[in-house]
Design a protein around this motif. Structure first.
Motif, PDB file in Angstrom:
ATOM      1  N   THR A 144      97.278 -69.904  40.771  1.00  0.00           N
ATOM      2  CA  THR A 144      96.686 -71.002  40.019  1.00  0.00           C
ATOM      3  C   THR A 144      95.265 -71.229  40.534  1.00  0.00           C
ATOM      4  O   THR A 144      94.814 -70.536  41.457  1.00  0.00           O
ATOM      5  CB  THR A 144      97.523 -72.287  40.166  1.00  0.00           C
ATOM      6  N   VAL A 145      94.564 -72.203  39.958  1.00  0.00           N
ATOM      7  CA  VAL A 145      93.147 -72.394  40.271  1.00  0.00           C
ATOM      8  C   VAL A 145      92.866 -73.852  40.604  1.00  0.00           C
ATOM      9  O   VAL A 145      93.320 -74.762  39.902  1.00  0.00           O
ATOM     10  CB  VAL A 145      92.256 -71.964  39.080  1.00  0.00           C
ATOM     11  N   LEU A 146      92.097 -74.068  41.666  1.00  0.00           N
ATOM     12  CA  LEU A 146      91.615 -75.392  42.039  1.00  0.00           C
ATOM     13  C   LEU A 146      90.088 -75.360  41.976  1.00  0.00           C
ATOM     14  O   LEU A 146      89.459 -74.575  42.685  1.00  0.00           O
ATOM     15  CB  LEU A 146      92.095 -75.753  43.445  1.00  0.00           C
ATOM     16  N   VAL A 147      89.527 -76.202  41.121  1.00  0.00           N
ATOM     17  CA  VAL A 147      88.077 -76.177  40.839  1.00  0.00           C
ATOM     18  C   VAL A 147      87.398 -77.371  41.500  1.00  0.00           C
ATOM     19  O   VAL A 147      87.957 -78.480  41.537  1.00  0.00           O
ATOM     20  CB  VAL A 147      87.829 -76.208  39.313  1.00  0.00           C
ATOM     21  N   ASN A 148      86.181 -77.175  41.992  1.00  0.00           N
ATOM     22  CA  ASN A 148      85.479 -78.289  42.627  1.00  0.00           C
ATOM     23  C   ASN A 148      85.020 -79.310  41.588  1.00  0.00           C
ATOM     24  O   ASN A 148      84.976 -79.032  40.384  1.00  0.00           O
ATOM     25  CB  ASN A 148      84.311 -77.801  43.497  1.00  0.00           C
ATOM     26  N   THR A 169      87.239 -68.445  46.190  1.00  0.00           N
ATOM     27  CA  THR A 169      87.809 -68.249  47.527  1.00  0.00           C
ATOM     28  C   THR A 169      89.308 -67.993  47.462  1.00  0.00           C
ATOM     29  O   THR A 169      89.965 -68.346  46.486  1.00  0.00           O
ATOM     30  CB  THR A 169      87.582 -69.482  48.427  1.00  0.00           C
ATOM     31  N   SER A 170      89.820 -67.384  48.528  1.00  0.00           N
ATOM     32  CA  SER A 170      91.264 -67.226  48.701  1.00  0.00           C
ATOM     33  C   SER A 170      91.519 -66.783  50.136  1.00  0.00           C
ATOM     34  O   SER A 170      90.575 -66.665  50.928  1.00  0.00           O
ATOM     35  CB  SER A 170      91.848 -66.207  47.714  1.00  0.00           C
ATOM     36  N   GLU A 177      93.902 -63.025  46.822  1.00  0.00           N
ATOM     37  CA  GLU A 177      92.722 -62.177  46.989  1.00  0.00           C
ATOM     38  C   GLU A 177      92.758 -61.005  46.010  1.00  0.00           C
ATOM     39  O   GLU A 177      91.748 -60.670  45.366  1.00  0.00           O
ATOM     40  CB  GLU A 177      92.652 -61.661  48.421  1.00  0.00           C
ATOM     41  N   GLN A 178      93.912 -60.386  45.885  1.00  0.00           N
ATOM     42  CA  GLN A 178      94.053 -59.250  44.969  1.00  0.00           C
ATOM     43  C   GLN A 178      93.784 -59.659  43.529  1.00  0.00           C
ATOM     44  O   GLN A 178      93.142 -58.924  42.771  1.00  0.00           O
ATOM     45  CB  GLN A 178      95.454 -58.656  45.095  1.00  0.00           C
ATOM     46  N   ALA A 179      94.272 -60.856  43.142  1.00  0.00           N
ATOM     47  CA  ALA A 179      94.068 -61.335  41.775  1.00  0.00           C
ATOM     48  C   ALA A 179      92.582 -61.564  41.482  1.00  0.00           C
ATOM     49  O   ALA A 179      92.088 -61.224  40.406  1.00  0.00           O
ATOM     50  CB  ALA A 179      94.850 -62.628  41.548  1.00  0.00           C
ATOM     51  N   VAL A 180      91.857 -62.127  42.454  1.00  0.00           N
ATOM     52  CA  VAL A 180      90.424 -62.378  42.268  1.00  0.00           C
ATOM     53  C   VAL A 180      89.679 -61.059  42.115  1.00  0.00           C
ATOM     54  O   VAL A 180      88.862 -60.892  41.192  1.00  0.00           O
ATOM     55  CB  VAL A 180      89.851 -63.182  43.452  1.00  0.00           C
ATOM     56  N   ARG A 181      89.944 -60.115  42.990  1.00  0.00           N
ATOM     57  CA  ARG A 181      89.247 -58.828  42.948  1.00  0.00           C
ATOM     58  C   ARG A 181      89.556 -58.057  41.668  1.00  0.00           C
ATOM     59  O   ARG A 181      88.684 -57.382  41.110  1.00  0.00           O
ATOM     60  CB  ARG A 181      89.619 -57.995  44.175  1.00  0.00           C
ATOM     61  N   SER A 210      89.109 -72.115  44.081  1.00  0.00           N
ATOM     62  CA  SER A 210      90.002 -71.390  44.973  1.00  0.00           C
ATOM     63  C   SER A 210      91.203 -70.912  44.170  1.00  0.00           C
ATOM     64  O   SER A 210      91.743 -71.657  43.342  1.00  0.00           O
ATOM     65  CB  SER A 210      90.471 -72.285  46.128  1.00  0.00           C
ATOM     66  N   VAL A 211      91.616 -69.680  44.407  1.00  0.00           N
ATOM     67  CA  VAL A 211      92.776 -69.097  43.728  1.00  0.00           C
ATOM     68  C   VAL A 211      93.870 -68.866  44.754  1.00  0.00           C
ATOM     69  O   VAL A 211      93.649 -68.211  45.779  1.00  0.00           O
ATOM     70  CB  VAL A 211      92.395 -67.768  43.042  1.00  0.00           C
TER      71      VAL A 211
END
Length: 288
Positions: A144-148, A169-170, A177-181, A210-211
């Motif tokens: 999931t995602v947390l946004v500033n 970030t993660s 991390e894998q999902a972001v990349r 942050s993911v």
């Protein structure tokens, strides 16, 4: 004639050796090697057998993934996974030993017999499955995602993070991390040793989002994110089953774990543990 006499002498010597229980060197080596191989095979056995003989179930985890495993105010490791392996040890009739291990070394530690099983909110994926075996999933989570606060209005989906000028970030070495990349290649990625550091970077306005796994971000959002004006995109955009990990080549242990999970899900133990950690936030006051 001399040749015949020599052959008869050799035959007599061989008969005498056999009668005395001796064997030529080249005949005695093979059985010894076979015996060693048999002993090695017997010594391997199942981890389940070694656990029972030792009288202790050794569990590898990294305390820091709420609410799966974390340290309370008294210094004890507690959480959903801890309660499940406690029931596991009870079912085996053995003691429980928790081995707190850094995440990036937890699989190598299992492979080198530092513990018998990993129970640390580990996502089942193909890359890990090349090295270790997983029991059936005991819970399903997703990223999931947390946004500033500053970017809350313009980020409405994880897809909005796949853009230049966005910093995500993660935690190092995780499926987050894998999902972001994999899914946000245009974004700038920053990795951190812990989940908390990754989320604080966003809360402090040093990163866009942050993911990470749903449970952890939900807890952080309830504690600090909501008051800080952050946005929580709580619909998982990946499918991630979590499972207990063991060494390969151990069908007996795998069978036991799957039957244990099936039994706890049908006799009420699993439900009680799940409700304790996911149905309430009462435990938060003991870990802060």
């Amino acid at each position: 004639m001399k040749r015949v006499l020599c052959l008869l002498a050799m035959l007599a010597t061989l008969v005498l050796l056999v009668a005395c229980g001796q064997q030529p060197a080249n005949q005695g080596q093979a059985p010894a090697k076979q015996d060693i191989n048999v002993r090695l095979e017997l010594s391997k056995g199942s981890a389940l057998e070694r656990i029972m003989q030792r009288g202790t179930l050794r569990v590898g985890l990294e305390a820091g993934y709420m609410p799966f495993e974390m340290t309370d105010k008294r210094g004890n490791i507690v959480g959903f996974d801890v309660d499940m392996v406690t029931e596991m040890a009870k079912a085996m009739g053995v003691k429980l030993e928790l081995v707190n291990t850094a995440w990036d070394g937890i699989i190598p530690a299992l492979l080198s017999d530092k513990f018998d099983i990993i129970a640390s909110g580990m996502t089942i994926n193909q890359e890990r499955n090349l090295k270790i075996n997983f029991a059936d999933p005991y819970i399903i989570v997703g990223q999931t995602v947390l946004v500033n606060a500053a970017d809350a209005d313009r980020i409405n989906s994880w897809k909005d993070l796949n853009a230049e000028g966005v910093t995500v970030t993660s935690k190092l070495g995780t499926t987050g991390e894998q999902a972001v990349r994999r899914m946000m290649p245009k974004a700038t990625y920053k990795s951190f040793e812990t989940e908390s550091e990754a989320m604080l970077e966003v809360l402090n306005g040093k990163a866009t989002a942050s993911v990470y796994d749903l449970p952890m971000l939900a807890i952080f959002y309830a504690e600090r994110g909501k008051a800080g004006g952050m946005k929580f995109l709580d619909e998982p955009f990946t499918y991630e089953p979590l499972g207990w990990a063991i060494n390969k080549g151990d069908p007996d242990f795998l069978n036991w774990l799957n039957n244990f999970l099936r039994q706890t899900k049908n006799d009420g133990r699993y439900e009680a543990i799940y409700n304790k950690w996911f149905g309430s936030n009462d435990w938060l006051q003991d870990v802060q």
